[in-house]
Design a protein around this motif. Structure first.
Motif, PDB file in Angstrom:
ATOM      1  N   ASN A   1       0.851  -1.185   0.000  1.00 54.33           N
ATOM      2  CA  ASN A   1       0.000   0.000   0.000  1.00 54.33           C
ATOM      3  C   ASN A   1       0.894   1.245   0.000  1.00 54.33           C
ATOM      4  OD1 ASN A   1      -1.783   2.126   0.619  1.00 54.33           O
ATOM      5  ND2 ASN A   1      -3.087   0.773   1.800  1.00 54.33           N
ATOM      6  N   LEU A   2       0.639   2.160  -0.936  1.00 48.01           N
ATOM      7  CA  LEU A   2       1.417   3.403  -0.994  1.00 48.01           C
ATOM      8  C   LEU A   2       1.128   4.322   0.187  1.00 48.01           C
ATOM      9  CD1 LEU A   2       1.255   4.385  -4.773  1.00 48.01           C
ATOM     10  CD2 LEU A   2       3.233   3.562  -3.477  1.00 48.01           C
ATOM     11  N   PHE A   3      -0.012   4.147   0.829  1.00 50.11           N
ATOM     12  CA  PHE A   3      -0.398   4.977   1.971  1.00 50.11           C
ATOM     13  C   PHE A   3      -0.696   4.050   3.163  1.00 50.11           C
ATOM     14  CE2 PHE A   3      -1.571   7.184  -1.901  1.00 50.11           C
ATOM     15  CZ  PHE A   3      -0.899   8.389  -1.732  1.00 50.11           C
ATOM     16  N   PRO A   4       0.330   3.383   3.682  1.00 59.02           N
ATOM     17  CA  PRO A   4       0.091   2.350   4.698  1.00 59.02           C
ATOM     18  C   PRO A   4      -0.310   2.910   6.052  1.00 59.02           C
ATOM     19  CG  PRO A   4       2.426   2.735   4.442  1.00 59.02           C
ATOM     20  CD  PRO A   4       1.744   3.558   3.383  1.00 59.02           C
ATOM     21  N   TYR A   5      -1.149   2.147   6.743  1.00 60.74           N
ATOM     22  CA  TYR A   5      -1.466   2.440   8.134  1.00 60.74           C
ATOM     23  C   TYR A   5      -0.337   1.955   9.028  1.00 60.74           C
ATOM     24  CZ  TYR A   5      -6.222   3.607   6.824  1.00 60.74           C
ATOM     25  OH  TYR A   5      -7.328   4.193   6.261  1.00 60.74           O
TER      26      TYR A   5
END
Length: 181
Positions: A71-75
């Protein structure tokens, strides 16, 4: 905080008891500064597997009908997405073969993450439609998020902490510029 740490501490925590985590890098995602979701053209989940180099496309594993990508915007570190190659929006639109591999790759992702980083738990799920929180609505993807105690997801509920995507100074600058004259 870059400029006003004392002021930020005073205002950020005093009124509501929440601590703040500043995540300005997420503004690109929030503002929608991302490609179109048209199949093949700008859809990030159509484009990633087209790259010749899996490392460049952040592909973790390729199956026959689906693949796993970072994911490019990881949690959290290790946050992966399971995606069908075919550009479909809804889980019910998968063929039986795609659904079977989608499930299998989700299980394989859990196993690989357990081995690689020993998380204490996982969040697994998909958001279908804008009101459900889907960032890319047109191409189905399932999130697999490794979890540890005190990590960054669901912070307001479990840790009384909010993740904020912009620094106070940046928000203030925008408000000053936009203030009615």
């Amino acid at each position: 905080m870059r400029v006003f740490p004392e002021l930020a501490r005073e205002f950020a925590a005093a009124e509501d008891g929440f601590e703040r985590l500043w995540t300005p890098h997420r503004m690109a995602y929030i503002k929608g500064d991302r490609p179109s979701e048209a199949a093949g053209e700008g859809c990030p989940f159509c484009l990633a597997p087209q790259r010749a180099d899996d490392a460049e496309g952040l592909i973790v594993h390729r199956g026959k009908h689906c693949y796993v990508v970072m994911n490019l915007f990881p949690y959290n570190p290790g946050h992966v997405l399971v995606c069908p190659y075919r550009h479909v929006a809804l889980y019910v639109d998968l063929t039986d073969e795609e659904a079977e591999e989608f499930t299998s790759l989700t299980r394989d992702s859990l196993r690989a993450l357990e081995k690689a980083s020993a998380p204490l738990g996982f969040n697994i799920g998909m958001n279908q439609g804008a009101v459900a929180g889907a960032g890319v609505q047109a191409h189905l993807h399932q999130h697999v998020v490794p979890r540890w105690g005190g990590d960054s997801n669901f912070l307001p509920v479990i840790a009384q902490t909010k993740a904020l995507p912009m620094l106070l100074e940046d928000v203030r600058t925008q408000l000053v510029a936009a203030w009615p004259r």
